[in-house]
Scaffold this motif. Sequence first.
Motif, PDB file in Angstrom:
ATOM      1  N   SER A  48       0.818  -1.212   0.000  1.00  0.00           N
ATOM      2  CA  SER A  48       0.000   0.000   0.000  1.00  0.00           C
ATOM      3  C   SER A  48       0.856   1.269   0.000  1.00  0.00           C
ATOM      4  N   ARG A 110      -6.893  -6.146   1.318  1.00  0.00           N
ATOM      5  CA  ARG A 110      -5.785  -6.546   0.462  1.00  0.00           C
ATOM      6  C   ARG A 110      -6.311  -7.023  -0.893  1.00  0.00           C
ATOM      7  N   ASP A 298      -4.215   4.893   4.576  1.00  0.00           N
ATOM      8  CA  ASP A 298      -4.422   3.988   3.442  1.00  0.00           C
ATOM      9  C   ASP A 298      -5.921   3.790   3.229  1.00  0.00           C
ATOM     10  N   ILE A 301      -5.167  -0.075  -1.175  1.00  0.00           N
ATOM     11  CA  ILE A 301      -3.748  -0.358  -1.403  1.00  0.00           C
ATOM     12  C   ILE A 301      -3.176   0.545  -2.492  1.00  0.00           C
TER      13      ILE A 301
END
Length: 352
Positions: A48, A110, A298, A301
């Motif tokens: 990320s 993710r 974040d 990512i």
Amino acid sequence: MPISPPAEILLDQPPMDLMELYGRMRSLTDKAGFSGTLPAIWQCSDESQSIKKALFGYLYNCPTFNLGRVGALLDPTRLATAAHHGKDLVILGGSHIGAEEASGFGYIQRVSGQRVPCCGMLGRVLDEYLRVYRRATQLIKVFRDDRQINIEVPYKYLFDKPAGPTARIVLKLERLVDGAALKEGTLGKIYRLHPELIMPCQAFIQDLTDQPQPIGELLGTELFTFRKKLDVDSHEPKTMLEVSLFDFLPEVVSSAFPHRRLCNINTWRQFHRIASFITDGFDGRDSNIFVLAGLTIDHTIRHNTVIPQFGFWMEHGRALEAKYYGPDEINQLLAQQVVFKPPVTFLEYAGL
């Protein structure tokens, strides 16, 4: 007592998009006469963070030099090598956290589809201590008895034990209770609650009955420490982070947003490591060096924003005249700069 990090409210500055932040940094360093500028970055080794590194190099028209390790650990000795690669240095660094907060942790999704804590390394450092603290807030009870407020402290928190391989909480009993034990309880000893804890928590106290209730958030930073046997000479990243942050963990776990507080304190610690190295142990010759540290948020990512929190500026190697900027000052400095726009697109910069 460790020196206190800046208050959370000071560090909670408005986030900036990457290109705006880098554009303002580029304008600032250009105006200051930086030349042969090498961009360098210390940040977590996380996918990320990769777009952040690439765009930083794009704005400065030079690939970015790496100063960091997993968990946003800084390796200041790499600065000596960086100094041979560029005349002047502009350095960006700090921790990162997932934008989605739940149960005190920041989460990110993710590419595998997993929704996980991020920064995962700092999350793993935090998890053990947060579980120990939250268990104590449930096991220690308070209740009303004959118009006074009593507290029952389980024996597990009263018996002294040496440091071991797992974290344990150590109560500052003299701040938690008032005088000697009144009697034995079901799981421990019963004391009067210290009067200094009663006044600030009237809403909580007024609702108490003779039925014991968990002490909860009343178990504040000043009432406990942690004990754990740590290898201070370890070079394993998790242990290095744990050693660096250990003294601040009571404040972290009792925060409303413990993961974010841990990330902010880690950024603060690493920023002062690099500033100290530059002023005390770095042969900067005639170098100009600008350091910006802050918390990266974040959102995915692929998409980050950054909260600027600290700044350091050394001109022409004059370490004794270096300037330091706190959260308000560094944001004001950046706000005064125009946003530099690169003369080529990112694809053109990449040679496509």
